[in-house]
Design an enzyme around this catalytic site. Structure first.
Site, PDB file in Angstrom:
ATOM      1  N   GLU A   1      55.327  -3.958  10.164  1.00 27.55           N
ATOM      2  CA  GLU A   1      54.911  -4.350  11.505  1.00 27.55           C
ATOM      3  C   GLU A   1      55.055  -5.859  11.650  1.00 27.55           C
ATOM      4  O   GLU A   1      54.550  -6.622  10.826  1.00 27.55           O
ATOM      5  CB  GLU A   1      53.460  -3.935  11.749  1.00 27.55           C
ATOM      6  CG  GLU A   1      52.841  -4.500  13.006  1.00 27.55           C
ATOM      7  CD  GLU A   1      53.621  -4.173  14.261  1.00 27.55           C
ATOM      8  OE1 GLU A   1      53.995  -5.121  14.980  1.00 27.55           O
ATOM      9  OE2 GLU A   1      53.861  -2.977  14.510  1.00 27.55           O
TER      10      GLU A   1
ATOM     11  N   ALA B   1      45.965   7.897  28.196  1.00 27.76           N
ATOM     12  CA  ALA B   1      46.302   9.065  29.006  1.00 27.76           C
ATOM     13  C   ALA B   1      47.366   9.897  28.299  1.00 27.76           C
ATOM     14  O   ALA B   1      48.400   9.366  27.889  1.00 27.76           O
ATOM     15  CB  ALA B   1      46.796   8.627  30.378  1.00 27.76           C
TER      16      ALA B   1
ATOM     17  N   VAL C   1      61.235  -6.765  10.265  1.00 24.89           N
ATOM     18  CA  VAL C   1      62.464  -6.160   9.763  1.00 24.89           C
ATOM     19  C   VAL C   1      63.639  -6.787  10.486  1.00 24.89           C
ATOM     20  O   VAL C   1      63.760  -6.683  11.713  1.00 24.89           O
ATOM     21  CB  VAL C   1      62.443  -4.632   9.943  1.00 24.89           C
ATOM     22  CG1 VAL C   1      63.794  -4.033   9.568  1.00 24.89           C
ATOM     23  CG2 VAL C   1      61.341  -4.017   9.092  1.00 24.89           C
TER      24      VAL C   1
ATOM     25  N   HIS D   1      55.999   2.106  30.365  1.00 27.04           N
ATOM     26  CA  HIS D   1      56.460   3.369  29.789  1.00 27.04           C
ATOM     27  C   HIS D   1      57.978   3.404  29.888  1.00 27.04           C
ATOM     28  O   HIS D   1      58.531   3.946  30.839  1.00 27.04           O
ATOM     29  CB  HIS D   1      55.836   4.557  30.519  1.00 27.04           C
ATOM     30  CG  HIS D   1      54.348   4.565  30.471  1.00 27.04           C
ATOM     31  ND1 HIS D   1      53.567   5.115  31.475  1.00 27.04           N
ATOM     32  CD2 HIS D   1      53.481   4.096  29.540  1.00 27.04           C
ATOM     33  CE1 HIS D   1      52.287   4.983  31.155  1.00 27.04           C
ATOM     34  NE2 HIS D   1      52.212   4.366  29.998  1.00 27.04           N
TER      35      HIS D   1
ATOM     36  N   ASN E   1      59.225   6.250  22.763  1.00 29.09           N
ATOM     37  CA  ASN E   1      59.504   6.671  24.132  1.00 29.09           C
ATOM     38  C   ASN E   1      60.984   6.590  24.470  1.00 29.09           C
ATOM     39  O   ASN E   1      61.469   7.316  25.342  1.00 29.09           O
ATOM     40  CB  ASN E   1      58.706   5.818  25.120  1.00 29.09           C
ATOM     41  CG  ASN E   1      57.214   6.002  24.989  1.00 29.09           C
ATOM     42  OD1 ASN E   1      56.748   6.995  24.438  1.00 29.09           O
ATOM     43  ND2 ASN E   1      56.448   5.045  25.494  1.00 29.09           N
TER      44      ASN E   1
ATOM     45  N   THR F   1      53.410   9.171  25.961  1.00 26.14           N
ATOM     46  CA  THR F   1      53.056   9.081  24.546  1.00 26.14           C
ATOM     47  C   THR F   1      52.961  10.447  23.881  1.00 26.14           C
ATOM     48  O   THR F   1      53.461  10.647  22.772  1.00 26.14           O
ATOM     49  CB  THR F   1      51.742   8.307  24.359  1.00 26.14           C
ATOM     50  OG1 THR F   1      51.872   7.009  24.949  1.00 26.14           O
ATOM     51  CG2 THR F   1      51.401   8.160  22.890  1.00 26.14           C
TER      52      THR F   1
END
Length: 523
Positions: free
Chosen positions: A36, A130, A239, A457, A491, A503
């Site tokens: 991460e 959600a 990375v 999204h 996504n 998600t």
């Protein structure tokens, strides 16, 4: 294959975490190294910052996620101060704009609200939790219904999805009744007004402990569970490259942002699950450059509004006792602005959009004390419609080998446009939002279309497909075309036009990919 495979996972959000969990539980000899680029925000890795009770601690956690906009905490992210200009802002607390205007900024004039989060847990540390299920044309057509149903069950379990959160709220039930009067006769059975499924664990006092990547990782971050010995999470570890040899991914090159040292990590399988912008960017930087990479960008356009809840209307279905119970519940967790959350889900052909209806004690913006709606006893409703964006190859990212971003990766430009098809559905949803507002009270913020990218999204940029025909990046099990041992997640893999929060869909797709990968690694 090796009986003790090493799996390198890029990205620590819910999707990368789902791959880690399913693979380690399926392969007793496997080991996962997760990388991460951002810092760990909470003592429990990947926890939602909505669960942090102290407002100052919560604000600090969000600022630490904001990448090049991280202010005084910028150095903890390993980002030099020179790339920042004064006055920059973020799309949402905890996120940072990709087109932030400073040196190394991406170029997204047609998609200005595009943003990401750089932290352990990814957007899962900041999301609204959600978790609606896809339906009708939102579902991926080459996954059969029976398998799809099974995948969703597993994904819901991983995310701790609750289908009846706040169902005991009398005020929330009253709001549903008012919306049912307005819309119920127009909607198909099973797709009317209901509570919104959310990811979290209800607490005995009626509050919610919101889910993040921590609940997906589960036993992997429990030091008392033996499986945790086979999982390592490396924060502040960027990375730089997926290493490819003879058409196969063999590992990753990682920069430690604390020491600036770079090392190579060998792996039997590499999973790239950064986000819909940085996953294709890393793949492009690694020489993986299929025609569809970064293209077919979609989100769901969003029209939002705020309504003051009308006392006369709501008292037809909710009592003073219901209001008192709601206020008492809210007092237990005043730092979390969400009370009851309802929705009208996507359905075809007559309701091709999704409505979310969030009840709150206060409006989401300061209201002048002299305003007639200020201090409304019965509270406020924040409502938004999500619409579809049809996938088009014209929409997406173009990468530059000559210009570098603030991290030294090939910079990108976003091309994106709404078409007549989207405009028509936006207009129809806006009219329905006005109807919903009139059914509940009066607008204190009129319906308005948010700038492109506001949904957060983002889908389609690493889409999966049935055949390697140039219109997809990966196969139906998320394996990148033409590169053995490389999986893409997130996504970005979703190839359909969706109106709702993706998600749950992405985790279901990840479960499918992880199962297939486990079969291959154990063969």
């Amino acid at each position: 294959m090796s009986s003790h495979p090493t799996i390198a996972i890029v990205g620590s959000g819910p999707i990368g975490s789902a791959y880690a969990r399913v693979l380690l539980e399926s392969l007793p000899g496997a080991r996962v190294e997760m990388f991460e680029a951002g810092p760990q925000l909470t003592d429990t890795p990947g926890q939602s910052v909505r669960n942090i009770p102290d407002p100052d601690d919560k604000a600090r956690a969000r600022e630490m996620s904001q990448g090049p906009q991280a202010g005084a905490l910028r150095e903890s992210l390993g980002i030099p101060a020179g790339v920042v200009v004064e006055g920059m802002f973020t799309a949402r607390q905890g996120t940072h704009l990709f087109d932030f205007g400073g040196e190394g900024s991406a170029h997204a004039p047609t998609f200005p609200a595009a943003a990401g989060a750089t932290n352990v847990g990814g957007q899962g540390a900041h999301w609204t939790c959600a978790t609606p299920s896809p339906s009708f044309s939102e579902k991926i057509p080459f996954i059969g219904d029976d398998e799809w149903d099974d995948l969703l069950v597993v994904a819901k379990d991983l995310l701790h999805v609750q289908s009846a959160a706040f169902a005991d709220s009398g005020v929330g039930a009253g709001i549903r009744s008012l919306l049912d009067e307005e819309f119920g006769a127009e909607l198909p059975a099973g797709f009317g007004t209901s509570t919104l499924p959310v990811a979290g664990d209800p607490q005995p006092d009626g509050t919610m402990r919101w889910a993040g990547a921590d609940v997906v990782l589960g036993p992997l971050i429990d030091p008392t569970d033996p499986i945790s010995e086979r999982f390592t999470l490396h924060d502040l570890s960027l990375v730089r490259e997926v290493r490819i040899e003879e058409g196969r991914a063999v590992g990753v090159t990682v920069e430690d942002l604390r020491t600036r040292e770079t090392r190579s990590v060998d792996a039997d399988l590499v999973v790239v699950a950064a986000d819909a912008f940085r996953s294709p960017q890393l793949m492009w930087a690694s020489g993986i450059r299929s025609a569809a990479l970064g293209r077919y960008l979609t989100e769901h356009p969003v029209v939002i509004s705020t309504v003051v809840l009308d006392e006369e209307k709501i008292r037809r279905f909710a009592t003073e006792e219901d209001l008192a119970a709601e206020v008492a519940r809210r007092a237990l967790n005043p730092a979390d602005p969400v009370a009851a959350v309802n929705r009208i889900p996507f359905s075809e052909p007559d309701h091709p959009f999704s409505l979310q209806v969030m009840y709150a004690e206060n409006p989401p913006f300061p209201l002048d004390p002299s305003h007639p709606a200020a201090g409304n006893r019965w509270g406020y409703v924040n409502m938004g419609y999500g619409m579809r964006k049809r996938p088009r190859v014209e929409d997406g990212l173009t990468f530059s080998d000559d210009e570098r971003d603030y991290r030294g990766f090939p910079n990108f430009t976003v091309d994106y446009a709404l078409t007549e098809a989207e405009d028509l559905e936006i207009a129809a949803a806006t009219e329905r939002l006005r109807r919903a507002g009139r059914a509940l009270g009066e607008f204190i913020a009129e319906p308005r279309l948010m700038p492109n990218g506001s949904s957060l999204h983002y889908m389609g940029t690493t889409r999966i497909g049935e055949t390697d025909d140039g219109t997809s990046v990966a196969d139906p099990w998320s394996r990148v075309w033409g590169v053995d041992g490389l999986i893409v997640g997130g996504n970005g893999t979703i190839p359909t036009a969706n109106s709702m929060n993706p998600t749950l869909t992405s985790v279901a797709v990840a479960v499918r990919g992880a199962r297939k990968a486990a079969e291959h690694l154990s063969a």
